[in-house]
Write a protein that holds these residues in place. Sequence first.
Motif, short mmCIF file in Angstrom:
data_model
loop_
_atom_site.label_atom_id
_atom_site.label_comp_id
_atom_site.label_asym_id
_atom_site.label_seq_id
_atom_site.Cartn_x
_atom_site.Cartn_y
_atom_site.Cartn_z
N ALA A 60 -42.40 -5.78 -36.13
CA ALA A 60 -42.39 -6.82 -35.09
C ALA A 60 -43.33 -6.44 -33.94
CB ALA A 60 -40.96 -7.02 -34.57
N ASP A 61 -43.30 -5.17 -33.51
CA ASP A 61 -44.16 -4.74 -32.42
C ASP A 61 -45.63 -4.77 -32.82
OD1 ASP A 61 -42.18 -4.38 -30.55
OD2 ASP A 61 -41.97 -2.22 -30.89
N LEU A 62 -45.93 -4.41 -34.07
CA LEU A 62 -47.32 -4.43 -34.53
C LEU A 62 -47.87 -5.85 -34.55
CD1 LEU A 62 -49.57 -2.53 -35.45
CD2 LEU A 62 -48.84 -2.92 -37.81
N ALA A 63 -47.00 -6.80 -34.87
CA ALA A 63 -47.42 -8.20 -34.84
C ALA A 63 -47.79 -8.63 -33.42
CB ALA A 63 -46.31 -9.10 -35.39
N PRO A 95 -54.22 -1.94 -33.14
CA PRO A 95 -53.46 -2.13 -31.91
C PRO A 95 -54.35 -2.25 -30.68
CG PRO A 95 -52.58 -0.29 -33.20
CD PRO A 95 -53.91 -0.64 -33.78
N ARG A 96 -54.02 -3.21 -29.80
CA ARG A 96 -54.70 -3.34 -28.52
C ARG A 96 -54.07 -2.33 -27.55
NH1 ARG A 96 -53.19 -8.32 -29.83
NH2 ARG A 96 -51.74 -8.43 -28.05
N LEU A 130 -50.18 -1.94 -26.14
CA LEU A 130 -49.39 -0.74 -26.39
C LEU A 130 -48.78 -0.21 -25.10
CD1 LEU A 130 -51.56 1.33 -28.91
CD2 LEU A 130 -49.25 0.46 -29.33
N GLN A 131 -49.58 -0.22 -24.04
CA GLN A 131 -49.12 0.32 -22.76
C GLN A 131 -47.97 -0.48 -22.18
OE1 GLN A 131 -52.91 0.26 -20.76
NE2 GLN A 131 -53.36 2.42 -21.24
N HIS A 185 -46.09 3.70 -37.66
CA HIS A 185 -46.14 2.65 -38.68
C HIS A 185 -47.59 2.26 -38.99
CE1 HIS A 185 -44.44 -0.70 -40.97
NE2 HIS A 185 -45.36 -1.46 -40.43
N TRP A 186 -48.38 2.07 -37.95
CA TRP A 186 -49.78 1.68 -38.13
C TRP A 186 -50.57 2.78 -38.83
CZ3 TRP A 186 -54.05 3.69 -35.03
CH2 TRP A 186 -55.27 3.09 -35.33
N LEU A 187 -50.36 4.03 -38.42
CA LEU A 187 -51.08 5.14 -39.02
C LEU A 187 -50.73 5.30 -40.50
CD1 LEU A 187 -50.84 7.70 -36.09
CD2 LEU A 187 -52.94 6.71 -37.01
#
Length: 339
Positions: free
Chosen positions: A256-259, A265-266, A270-271, A284-286
């Motif tokens: 959900a956060d990656l979406a 990721p921007r 992220l911040q 998860h992204w890595l």
Amino acid sequence: MDASTTPRPIAPDLAALPDSAADAAFVVWARQRSVPGASSPTLAVAYSGGADSTALLCAAARHWAGPLIALHVHHGLQAAADGFEHHCRERCLAWGIPFDTQRVDARHAVGQSPEEIARQVRYATLALAARRADAGRVVLAQHADDQIETLLLALSRGAGLAGLAAMPARFERHGMVFERPLLALTAAEIRSGLQAQGLDWIEDPTNRDTGYTRNRIRLQLLPVLEQVFPGFRTTFARSAAHAAQGQDLLDELARADLAEVGCPPRIAALQGLTQARQANVLRHWLKQQGGRSGSAAQLEALLRQVAACTTRGHRIHLKVGQGHVVREGPCLAWQAGPL
């Protein structure tokens, strides 16, 4: 009578064997995968000749309604491997089970874990052989003791929830489904069943080599745990199941956060997350990019770089896993291999 109800021929000496704990566990597993009115697909059994895979192959031969094939991986790591292969071939010939052996080079390079490299080669080889046999899945013979060993290894390495979840009953790798029907049984239960059935098996001499951490756990630590905590297999397995459930929730949150932050990721997005959620979504992204999320120290360094990235000219270039994370404009990017 359709293909799903037509019994597959069973060797007479197999049919006459008494049922074991492995038979009971396999029957429960097989029933959960049966589709009424449909024929059973080909089942591939990873067969090394050891006690555990012998019990699994025997149970599958007796209770799987569809086609069956035994897959053997000759790792080429010890002189006894030729004898293992011969034993497995002869056993399958006697039981009327198709046998496929694959010879591989599983030698590790300096700095690599011999166990990890052998495992990677084994899974890739089993997946390829299963696809060639048109098998729907590969079943593995890991059991409750293996599960506990995996959990203790994860604890010794300071693993997170993913490691503490130990071995899943089902997973996908190299485009193939792998399952573990005997995961709830102990090694003692499996061997007791084989002895009652009058079946022999191969004892791999490397299983007594305490130079391997897993062997030290099995031979030295598990007996002590049995004395201090007699029910530790059940309670430890319950903890692993809780960890797996927690990891499932973290994976769901990461998706959900990656979406929201984008892929790649921007940095500004992220911040806007808490540090814990930043770490979760970056892991998860890595994993999506390079198959691994890197070490805890690498991830902490990446989080510090993300937090410090407040100017347009700020540069990010960190080694993570088998590649690098760099900054490309407003986003993070993954670059495989050395730069």
